[in-house]
Design a protein around this motif. Structure first.
Motif, PDB file in Angstrom:
ATOM      1  N   ILE A 460      57.355  31.676 -30.649  1.00  0.00           N
ATOM      2  CA  ILE A 460      57.725  32.453 -29.611  1.00  0.00           C
ATOM      3  C   ILE A 460      56.706  32.522 -28.563  1.00  0.00           C
ATOM      4  O   ILE A 460      57.253  32.949 -27.460  1.00  0.00           O
ATOM      5  CB  ILE A 460      57.879  34.017 -30.466  1.00  0.00           C
ATOM      6  N   LEU A 461      55.446  32.579 -28.810  1.00  0.00           N
ATOM      7  CA  LEU A 461      54.532  32.522 -27.747  1.00  0.00           C
ATOM      8  C   LEU A 461      54.306  31.038 -27.253  1.00  0.00           C
ATOM      9  O   LEU A 461      53.499  30.949 -26.209  1.00  0.00           O
ATOM     10  CB  LEU A 461      53.150  33.024 -28.131  1.00  0.00           C
ATOM     11  N   ASP A 462      54.794  30.081 -27.840  1.00  0.00           N
ATOM     12  CA  ASP A 462      54.929  28.685 -27.263  1.00  0.00           C
ATOM     13  C   ASP A 462      53.367  28.156 -27.182  1.00  0.00           C
ATOM     14  O   ASP A 462      53.166  27.395 -26.160  1.00  0.00           O
ATOM     15  CB  ASP A 462      55.543  28.552 -25.926  1.00  0.00           C
ATOM     16  N   LEU A 463      52.545  28.295 -28.144  1.00  0.00           N
ATOM     17  CA  LEU A 463      51.291  28.066 -28.425  1.00  0.00           C
ATOM     18  C   LEU A 463      50.874  27.523 -29.632  1.00  0.00           C
ATOM     19  O   LEU A 463      51.374  28.150 -30.663  1.00  0.00           O
ATOM     20  CB  LEU A 463      50.057  29.414 -27.845  1.00  0.00           C
ATOM     21  N   PRO A 464      49.836  26.549 -29.807  1.00  0.00           N
ATOM     22  CA  PRO A 464      49.373  26.296 -31.130  1.00  0.00           C
ATOM     23  C   PRO A 464      48.657  27.487 -31.872  1.00  0.00           C
ATOM     24  O   PRO A 464      48.168  28.388 -31.198  1.00  0.00           O
ATOM     25  CB  PRO A 464      48.556  25.129 -30.859  1.00  0.00           C
ATOM     26  N   VAL A 465      48.849  27.595 -33.075  1.00  0.00           N
ATOM     27  CA  VAL A 465      48.271  28.646 -33.896  1.00  0.00           C
ATOM     28  C   VAL A 465      47.096  28.070 -34.572  1.00  0.00           C
ATOM     29  O   VAL A 465      47.170  27.238 -35.356  1.00  0.00           O
ATOM     30  CB  VAL A 465      49.236  29.511 -34.829  1.00  0.00           C
ATOM     31  N   VAL A 466      46.002  28.681 -34.456  1.00  0.00           N
ATOM     32  CA  VAL A 466      44.829  28.025 -35.098  1.00  0.00           C
ATOM     33  C   VAL A 466      44.298  29.058 -36.364  1.00  0.00           C
ATOM     34  O   VAL A 466      44.329  30.350 -36.182  1.00  0.00           O
ATOM     35  CB  VAL A 466      43.349  28.121 -34.153  1.00  0.00           C
ATOM     36  N   ILE A 467      44.401  28.503 -37.462  1.00  0.00           N
ATOM     37  CA  ILE A 467      44.045  29.319 -38.667  1.00  0.00           C
ATOM     38  C   ILE A 467      42.797  29.145 -39.234  1.00  0.00           C
ATOM     39  O   ILE A 467      42.247  27.821 -39.612  1.00  0.00           O
ATOM     40  CB  ILE A 467      45.065  29.274 -39.977  1.00  0.00           C
ATOM     41  N   PRO A 468      41.536  29.879 -39.034  1.00  0.00           N
ATOM     42  CA  PRO A 468      40.197  29.486 -39.360  1.00  0.00           C
ATOM     43  C   PRO A 468      40.199  28.990 -41.234  1.00  0.00           C
ATOM     44  O   PRO A 468      40.977  29.665 -41.970  1.00  0.00           O
ATOM     45  CB  PRO A 468      39.366  30.946 -39.433  1.00  0.00           C
ATOM     46  N   ALA A 469      39.265  28.173 -41.427  1.00  0.00           N
ATOM     47  CA  ALA A 469      39.224  27.522 -42.873  1.00  0.00           C
ATOM     48  C   ALA A 469      38.531  28.910 -43.577  1.00  0.00           C
ATOM     49  O   ALA A 469      39.092  29.129 -44.838  1.00  0.00           O
ATOM     50  CB  ALA A 469      38.263  26.452 -42.728  1.00  0.00           C
ATOM     51  N   CYS A 470      37.798  29.809 -43.034  1.00  0.00           N
ATOM     52  CA  CYS A 470      37.197  30.937 -43.585  1.00  0.00           C
ATOM     53  C   CYS A 470      38.302  31.768 -44.069  1.00  0.00           C
ATOM     54  O   CYS A 470      38.799  32.339 -43.134  1.00  0.00           O
ATOM     55  CB  CYS A 470      36.025  31.522 -43.111  1.00  0.00           C
ATOM     56  N   THR A 471      38.481  32.127 -45.268  1.00  0.00           N
ATOM     57  CA  THR A 471      39.686  32.910 -45.550  1.00  0.00           C
ATOM     58  C   THR A 471      39.259  34.614 -45.147  1.00  0.00           C
ATOM     59  O   THR A 471      39.728  35.387 -45.341  1.00  0.00           O
ATOM     60  CB  THR A 471      40.102  32.924 -47.173  1.00  0.00           C
ATOM     61  N   GLU A 472      37.852  34.890 -44.954  1.00  0.00           N
ATOM     62  CA  GLU A 472      37.434  36.291 -44.671  1.00  0.00           C
ATOM     63  C   GLU A 472      36.777  36.093 -43.335  1.00  0.00           C
ATOM     64  O   GLU A 472      35.563  36.451 -43.130  1.00  0.00           O
ATOM     65  CB  GLU A 472      36.757  36.522 -45.619  1.00  0.00           C
TER      66      GLU A 472
END
Length: 539
Positions: A460-472
């Motif tokens: 919907i925002l037409d951008l890559p989503v970055v998910i940090p490896a650190c879960t916290e």
């Protein structure tokens, strides 16, 4: 001896502590739930004694069997809630029906100060330009004015008003220094490259100039350090030599924890500029945060706040007042929910079941988004924080049927997730119009457990989503602040680079772009219609 660092995060429903190494590896996490008192609609209260006891419990849990001498430092982040402490350093009740109650915290999501916020905004004072043009009733000065008007004796008997993060640092050190992060973002403290101060004319104009001695005049900045008190060291089970770092609002700590995360592709192509990342901390509410070296005023978006997370950077802050809370409310209100909950056993499993069911309903994975072509939701069930800055707005749904099936619940769930993503797009569009430029989203928080939530934001925002490896990452941000406090030779930016860690990326699926563009048009039309409905009724 390798040092260890503790980050503590006080959220809306729990206290969490994390133990980290110098390279940012998470060793242990402990969680303790805390209560919320909801005496009437819009009123949300907590107890500072209960929270401090929960902090002690979680810190002792993560340091169990760890040599206390290895713990170099600790730092706190928390919701931007208002804490009242009296002359004897005891809680002062903010519960209007019980002056002896333990409830001495007005929570961030408390909406009792609606009239006070309207009055403050009617003044048009210059400080309001830093809160998107109008102050939110979730901020602290409307709440202070409410307390003075409605509970004058308790207002007068309060010796210290703290933001919750500053309260925790005070409990740990005895220091009355207040965080520029807390004061700048929620209390109208003005920080700039040339100096910082309260604008006393603002407090005089709204009638609470007498509160200034109670809210702090000595300021703490990113990277600052204090020494733990002997009492707090004993309470928390830490060494008397432990350092205590700069305190932050929880969402802002999350930005710090996500800021430098990267993968091999980033290293090969050059790290993304921090100013091109829009960070969204996804939880009970959603916070949309952007750093930039330039000062940019954005209508309906809080800030720019100078130096509140990193020195020399301005922060712009948007948000949605209800996100995870909205999803839970919508799902749990559906007639199919009770039977589904009984069948699968937990709320989390209900949500997983719904996501799996959507794949079954759609002919293929790429058609899931289009299941909502006739179902549209405006998600401001708890008012609009950004970019319209209107807490009186209500939720809207178009396309309801008489269906009571689990399949119908799944589609409603999808439409709600999409509505939150359209709201994020609305915030992004307004920020970019004012001068920001984003090439990536960075997400953290409980909602990213949903692959559907993450993918819809990418699409919907037409951008890559970055998910940090650190879960916290929120705890990591607090631990980074702690590490900076313990170091004599590393700046906070150095610490962020050392502790940031890796990430994964989710790319947008552009085959649904036209569909989402049309849904977004409907989204914006819905709020126009709501305003028109109000005009008709008021006329």
């Amino acid at each position: 001896m390798d040092s260890l660092y503790i980050g503590v995060d006080v959220g809306s429903g729990s206290v969490r502590a994390g133990l980290f190494t110098a390279s940012g590896d998470l060793q242990h996490v402990a969680v303790k739930e805390i209560r919320i008192n909801n005496p009437e609609p819009g009123y949300y209260e907590q107890s500072s004694d209960e929270i401090w006891n929960a902090v002690a419990y979680t810190v002792k849990e993560v340091t169990k069997n760890v040599d206390e001498e290895k713990i170099a430092s600790i730092s706190f982040c928390a919701t931007c809630s208002l804490v009242a402490i009296g002359e004897t350093n005891k809680p002062v009740s903010i519960n209007k029906d019980d002056d002896s109650s333990e409830w001495n915290i007005v929570m961030w999501m408390d909406h009792r100060a609606h009239d006070e916020a309207d009055f403050i905004n009617s003044t048009g004072h210059n400080v309001l330009q830093y809160v998107g043009g109008s102050i939110s009733l979730e901020m602290e000065t409307p709440k202070l004015l409410w307390l003075k008007k409605n509970l004058p004796s308790r207002y007068n008997n309060t010796r210290h008003f703290f933001d919750l993060g500053d309260f925790l640092r005070w409990k740990a050190t005895g220091s009355l220094r207040r965080s520029v992060c807390c004061l700048g973002c929620k209390w109208t403290f003005v920080n700039s490259p040339t100096g910082s101060s309260w604008d006393e004319s603002y407090f005089r104009e709204i009638g609470i100039e007498d509160v200034l001695p109670k809210i702090g005049v000595t300021i703490s900045f990113p990277g600052d350090t204090d020494q733990i008190s002997l009492d707090a060291a004993a309470t928390l089970g830490l060494s008397r030599f432990t350092k205590v770092g700069f305190s932050m609002i929880d969402a802002h700590s999350g930005v710090l924890g996500m800021l430098g995360c990267h993968n091999q592709e980033d290293l090969d192509s050059g790290l993304t500029d921090a100013a091109e990342r829009l960070s969204i901390i996804c939880g009970t509410s959603n916070c949309h945060m952007a750093l930039n070296r330039k000062s940019m005023l954005v209508p309906g978006v809080w800030g720019p706040y100078y130096g509140v997370i990193l020195n020399d950077f301005y922060l712009s802050e948007g948000g949605q007042s209800a996100a995870g809370k909205l999803l839970d409310h919508v799902v749990m209100s559906h007639t199919a929910y009770p039977a589904l909950l009984e069948a699968v056993g937990s709320h989390g499993k209900v949500l997983s079941k719904l996501e799996g069911l959507l794949s079954t309903i759609a002919a293929n994975q790429n058609e899931i988004a289009t299941l909502t072509s006739d179902l549209h939701i405006w998600p401001d069930f708890h008012g609009n924080r950004s970019p319209l800055a209107n807490p009186t707005l209500k939720g809207m749904v178009s396309g309801l049927t008489l269906s009571t099936s689990v399949e119908d619940l799944a589609v409603v769930y999808l439409a709600t997730i999409q509505a939150l993503a359209y709201g994020s797009r609305h915030i992004k569009d307004v920020m970019e119009k004012a001068g920001h430029k984003f090439t990536e989203l960075v997400l953290c928080g409980g909602l990213i457990k949903s692959k559907l939530f993450v993918q819809m934001h990418a699409d919907i925002l037409d951008l890559p989503v970055v998910i940090p490896a650190c879960t916290e990452p929120v705890l990591l941000g607090a631990a980074m602040s702690a590490a900076a406090a313990a170091s004599s030779d590393l700046t906070l930016i150095d610490v962020v680079a050392r502790m940031a860690g890796g990430c994964t990326k989710v790319q947008p699926r552009r085959e649904d772009k036209t569909y989402h563009d049309k849904k977004y048009q409907v989204f914006l039309k819905m709020v126009e219609d709501q305003v028109q409905y109000r005009k008709i009724m008021s006329d």
